[in-house]
Design a protein around this motif. Structure first.
Motif, PDB file in Angstrom:
ATOM      1  N   LEU A  39       1.204   5.579  10.082  1.00 37.87           N
ATOM      2  CA  LEU A  39       1.406   6.966   9.671  1.00 37.87           C
ATOM      3  C   LEU A  39       2.079   6.919   8.306  1.00 37.87           C
ATOM      4  N   ARG A  40       1.424   7.542   7.328  1.00 34.36           N
ATOM      5  CA  ARG A  40       2.018   7.572   5.988  1.00 34.36           C
ATOM      6  C   ARG A  40       2.243   9.015   5.598  1.00 34.36           C
ATOM      7  N   ILE A  41       3.469   9.351   5.373  1.00 41.92           N
ATOM      8  CA  ILE A  41       3.798  10.722   4.999  1.00 41.92           C
ATOM      9  C   ILE A  41       3.674  10.849   3.482  1.00 41.92           C
ATOM     10  N   ASP A  42       2.694  11.618   3.044  1.00 39.58           N
ATOM     11  CA  ASP A  42       2.458  11.812   1.609  1.00 39.58           C
ATOM     12  C   ASP A  42       3.319  12.965   1.103  1.00 39.58           C
ATOM     13  N   ASP A  43       4.581  12.633   0.831  1.00 38.85           N
ATOM     14  CA  ASP A  43       5.509  13.701   0.458  1.00 38.85           C
ATOM     15  C   ASP A  43       6.003  13.588  -0.981  1.00 38.85           C
ATOM     16  N   THR A  44       5.090  13.228  -1.889  1.00 46.26           N
ATOM     17  CA  THR A  44       5.507  13.168  -3.295  1.00 46.26           C
ATOM     18  C   THR A  44       5.752  14.561  -3.864  1.00 46.26           C
ATOM     19  N   ASP A  45       5.164  15.558  -3.246  1.00 46.17           N
ATOM     20  CA  ASP A  45       5.383  16.925  -3.707  1.00 46.17           C
ATOM     21  C   ASP A  45       6.642  17.468  -3.015  1.00 46.17           C
ATOM     22  N   ALA A  46       7.775  17.230  -3.686  1.00 50.61           N
ATOM     23  CA  ALA A  46       9.069  17.535  -3.060  1.00 50.61           C
ATOM     24  C   ALA A  46       9.210  19.015  -2.741  1.00 50.61           C
ATOM     25  N   GLU A  47       8.612  19.836  -3.590  1.00 57.59           N
ATOM     26  CA  GLU A  47       8.784  21.266  -3.381  1.00 57.59           C
ATOM     27  C   GLU A  47       8.077  21.775  -2.128  1.00 57.59           C
ATOM     28  N   ARG A  48       6.879  21.280  -1.897  1.00 56.36           N
ATOM     29  CA  ARG A  48       6.099  21.799  -0.775  1.00 56.36           C
ATOM     30  C   ARG A  48       6.278  20.997   0.515  1.00 56.36           C
ATOM     31  N   SER A  49       6.880  19.815   0.413  1.00 53.22           N
ATOM     32  CA  SER A  49       7.047  18.990   1.616  1.00 53.22           C
ATOM     33  C   SER A  49       8.310  19.399   2.359  1.00 53.22           C
ATOM     34  N   GLU A  50       8.203  19.462   3.691  1.00 49.77           N
ATOM     35  CA  GLU A  50       9.382  19.856   4.470  1.00 49.77           C
ATOM     36  C   GLU A  50       9.534  18.948   5.681  1.00 49.77           C
ATOM     37  N   ASP A  51      10.806  18.657   5.996  1.00 51.57           N
ATOM     38  CA  ASP A  51      11.090  17.784   7.138  1.00 51.57           C
ATOM     39  C   ASP A  51      10.574  18.344   8.451  1.00 51.57           C
ATOM     40  N   ARG A  52      10.630  19.655   8.576  1.00 50.41           N
ATOM     41  CA  ARG A  52      10.167  20.215   9.858  1.00 50.41           C
ATOM     42  C   ARG A  52       8.676  19.933  10.054  1.00 50.41           C
ATOM     43  N   HIS A  53       7.933  19.834   8.958  1.00 50.66           N
ATOM     44  CA  HIS A  53       6.511  19.508   9.098  1.00 50.66           C
ATOM     45  C   HIS A  53       6.328  18.028   9.460  1.00 50.66           C
ATOM     46  N   VAL A  54       7.204  17.177   8.902  1.00 53.94           N
ATOM     47  CA  VAL A  54       7.139  15.756   9.270  1.00 53.94           C
ATOM     48  C   VAL A  54       7.349  15.645  10.776  1.00 53.94           C
ATOM     49  N   GLU A  55       8.329  16.385  11.265  1.00 53.64           N
ATOM     50  CA  GLU A  55       8.600  16.335  12.701  1.00 53.64           C
ATOM     51  C   GLU A  55       7.428  16.862  13.533  1.00 53.64           C
ATOM     52  N   SER A  56       6.817  17.934  13.063  1.00 52.26           N
ATOM     53  CA  SER A  56       5.705  18.459  13.860  1.00 52.26           C
ATOM     54  C   SER A  56       4.498  17.521  13.800  1.00 52.26           C
ATOM     55  N   TYR A 184      -1.276  12.864  -6.235  1.00 53.36           N
ATOM     56  CA  TYR A 184      -1.614  12.083  -5.064  1.00 53.36           C
ATOM     57  C   TYR A 184      -2.288  10.726  -5.364  1.00 53.36           C
ATOM     58  N   LEU A 185      -3.143  10.678  -6.400  1.00 54.57           N
ATOM     59  CA  LEU A 185      -4.068   9.546  -6.558  1.00 54.57           C
ATOM     60  C   LEU A 185      -3.445   8.148  -6.618  1.00 54.57           C
ATOM     61  N   LEU A 186      -2.534   7.942  -7.561  1.00 51.91           N
ATOM     62  CA  LEU A 186      -2.038   6.575  -7.758  1.00 51.91           C
ATOM     63  C   LEU A 186      -1.090   6.099  -6.651  1.00 51.91           C
ATOM     64  N   PRO A 187      -0.100   6.904  -6.251  1.00 48.84           N
ATOM     65  CA  PRO A 187       0.769   6.423  -5.161  1.00 48.84           C
ATOM     66  C   PRO A 187      -0.031   6.017  -3.917  1.00 48.84           C
ATOM     67  N   THR A 210     -12.176   8.846  -4.374  1.00 51.19           N
ATOM     68  CA  THR A 210     -12.404   7.426  -4.112  1.00 51.19           C
ATOM     69  C   THR A 210     -12.962   6.730  -5.354  1.00 51.19           C
ATOM     70  N   ALA A 211     -13.889   7.413  -6.023  1.00 47.71           N
ATOM     71  CA  ALA A 211     -14.455   6.826  -7.241  1.00 47.71           C
ATOM     72  C   ALA A 211     -13.324   6.505  -8.225  1.00 47.71           C
ATOM     73  N   LEU A 212     -12.420   7.451  -8.404  1.00 50.39           N
ATOM     74  CA  LEU A 212     -11.301   7.248  -9.333  1.00 50.39           C
ATOM     75  C   LEU A 212     -10.368   6.155  -8.820  1.00 50.39           C
ATOM     76  N   GLN A 213     -10.092   6.216  -7.539  1.00 49.45           N
ATOM     77  CA  GLN A 213      -9.120   5.270  -6.974  1.00 49.45           C
ATOM     78  C   GLN A 213      -9.636   3.834  -6.979  1.00 49.45           C
ATOM     79  N   LEU A 214     -10.973   3.679  -6.872  1.00 51.78           N
ATOM     80  CA  LEU A 214     -11.516   2.314  -6.902  1.00 51.78           C
ATOM     81  C   LEU A 214     -11.141   1.618  -8.213  1.00 51.78           C
ATOM     82  N   GLN A 215     -11.149   2.397  -9.291  1.00 51.83           N
ATOM     83  CA  GLN A 215     -10.762   1.776 -10.575  1.00 51.83           C
ATOM     84  C   GLN A 215      -9.254   1.487 -10.624  1.00 51.83           C
ATOM     85  N   MET A 216      -8.495   2.248  -9.876  1.00 49.14           N
ATOM     86  CA  MET A 216      -7.043   1.984  -9.831  1.00 49.14           C
ATOM     87  C   MET A 216      -6.750   0.693  -9.056  1.00 49.14           C
TER      88      MET A 216
END
Ligand code: GLU
Length: 441
Positions: A39-56, A184-187, A210-216
């Motif tokens: 399980l990977r929590i993609d929470d780089t967006d600090a403003e929109r990410s919330e702990d209560r959602h991680v819990e749910s 989202y792409l690089l992390p 995916t096309a972009l990420q393959l080059q990364m």
């Protein structure tokens, strides 16, 4: 190499049925190959990410029965992203760009107006050091773009087959904002490399990422994972429905849907395998194979889910549901009532019928018959199939048969004209309550 998959939700809301399906497929594939599911929590967006959602998210996966072998959080990995970023900048895979959103939008419109694809023209790439210093002196802070290598990008998708993108027709993607925050792409790529992810399973809305990420992956000198992009779910009307986006675990729980039913449906929906009411996930795991997935959108039908749910409920053991039944309800009662349920919660209604009181309207022409029934019921042996004894005794004394024999009994004893098999129900109601209900009639 251990097969490793990951489910990577952004904790900006609750999971919907499409996310649950993606999580399930990642889990099934990992289990099929004796691998790891993260399980990977993609929470780089600090403003929109919330702990209560991680819990749910955690609670929803637990409800579905999708155990994971590790949990990662992007917000805890900023230092690592910084290191890779510095390296990619040093090797000119990443470059600073200074255009404002307005400038970019204007340029887009100009290109579109000329009938050209609105691809970023790499103006920032040709800036000299002096020009950059100038811009920064004016207070402009750069955002950062990944410099695509203008070659064809090819991969063999496990569901979609051979894929081809032409990097020259794509904009260099922005990977980092001027305030230092990550897109989202690089992390995601850095994580997939560091966590040894071998298979990325996600919705087909990510195909061009995916096309972009393959080059990364290539820029990081890493072997890319295999990709499986699934066709999206549609509602039963066949359209991409807004409603699907709001159907999550809370809704299914309220509807009395068992996690096994959701798993059995989502595990096979969109594949060439039949949808079957598996209480145990083993057969779903064994048969899981991306080769069996089609490319057409899969239709999610709530009526189909409800039907599957009933078949699951009919198989559930007493121990599995005990905590959700009325306290006094015992295993024999569960087994008698179970075949009649579409949801576990309905057991309580039938248990109330067993315990009484029941409210029954008796037709005048049945009164004498029910008096005979009361007599017969007091004479039979209640330890050996009382229903068979009662009905055969009554058949003789009353001359009734079929519906005329059974229905008045059912009505007087349960207050309803349908329900669980009376042979199973009568021993639960027992002699005393039976006599009482028949005599009252
Ligand atoms: N956080 C991304 C999403 O929810 C993850 C996509 C991926 O699986 O890489 O869309």
């Amino acid at each position: 190499m251990t097969v490793t998959t990951r489910f990577a939700p952004s904790p900006t809301g609750t999971l919907h049925v499409g996310n649950l399906r993606t999580a399930l497929h990642n889990w099934l594939f990992a289990r099929r190959h004796g691998g790891r599911f993260l399980l990977r929590i993609d929470d780089t967006d600090a403003e929109r990410s919330e702990d209560r959602h991680v819990e749910s998210i955690r609670a929803d996966l637990a409800w579905m029965g999708l155990g994971y072998d590790g949990e990662e959080r992007q917000s805890a990995r900023a230092d690592r992203y910084e290191v890779v970023f510095a390296d990619l900048v040093a090797r000119a895979w990443v470059y600073p760009a200074y255009e404002t959103p307005d400038e970019l939008e204007l340029r887009r419109k100009v290109l579109l107006g000329r009938g050209l694809p609105p691809v970023y023209e790499r103006t920032a790439l040709s800036l000299g050091a002096a020009e950059r210093t100038d811009l920064e002196a004016q207070g402009r802070r750069p955002h950062w773009r990944f410099r695509l290598d203008h070659v064809p990008i090819l991969w063999d998708d496990l569901i979609r087959g051979p894929q081809r993108f032409d990097a020259a027709t794509m904009s260099d993607p922005v990977i980092r904002r001027a305030d230092g925050s990550w897109l989202y792409l690089l992390p995601s790529v850095i994580d997939d490399v560091d966590m040894g992810v071998t298979h990325v399973v996600r919705g087909e809305d990510h195909v061009s990422n995916t096309a972009l990420q393959l080059q990364m992956f290539q820029a990081m000198g890493a072997q890319p994972p295999r990709f499986a992009h699934e066709a999206l779910l549609t509602g039963s009307e066949g359209k991409l429905s807004k409603r699907l986006g709001s159907l999550g675990v809370d809704h299914f729980r309220e509807e009395g849907i068992e996690p096994q039913a959701l798993m059995a449906l989502l595990g096979r929906l969109g594949t060439s395998d039949p949808i079957e009411p598996f209480v145990d996930p083993a057969p779903l795991i064994e048969s899981f194979d991306f080769a069996r997935f089609g490319r057409a959108p899969a239709r999610f039908d709530q009526a189909e889910l409800a039907g599957l749910n009933a078949k699951i409920v009919h198989q559930l053991d007493f121990e599995a549901v005990r905590g959700r039944l009325p306290v006094a309800m015992h295993s024999a009662a569960w087994e008698a009532i179970r075949p009649n349920l579409s949801r576990v919660a309905e057991a309580a209604e039938w248990w109330a019928v067993v315990e009484g009181p029941v409210d029954a309207t008796i037709a005048d022409e049945d009164r004498a018959f029910l008096a005979q029934a009361a007599q017969a019921a007091s004479a039979i042996d209640w330890d050996a199939d009382p229903w068979a004894q009662l009905t055969s005794a009554l058949k003789e004394v009353s001359g009734r048969k079929g519906r005329a024999l059974f229905l008045p009994l059912r009505l007087a004893l349960t207050g309803r004209d349908h329900g669980p098999d009376m042979a199973a129900l009568l021993p639960l109601i027992g002699k005393d309550r039976t006599l009482q209900r028949l005599r009252r009639a």
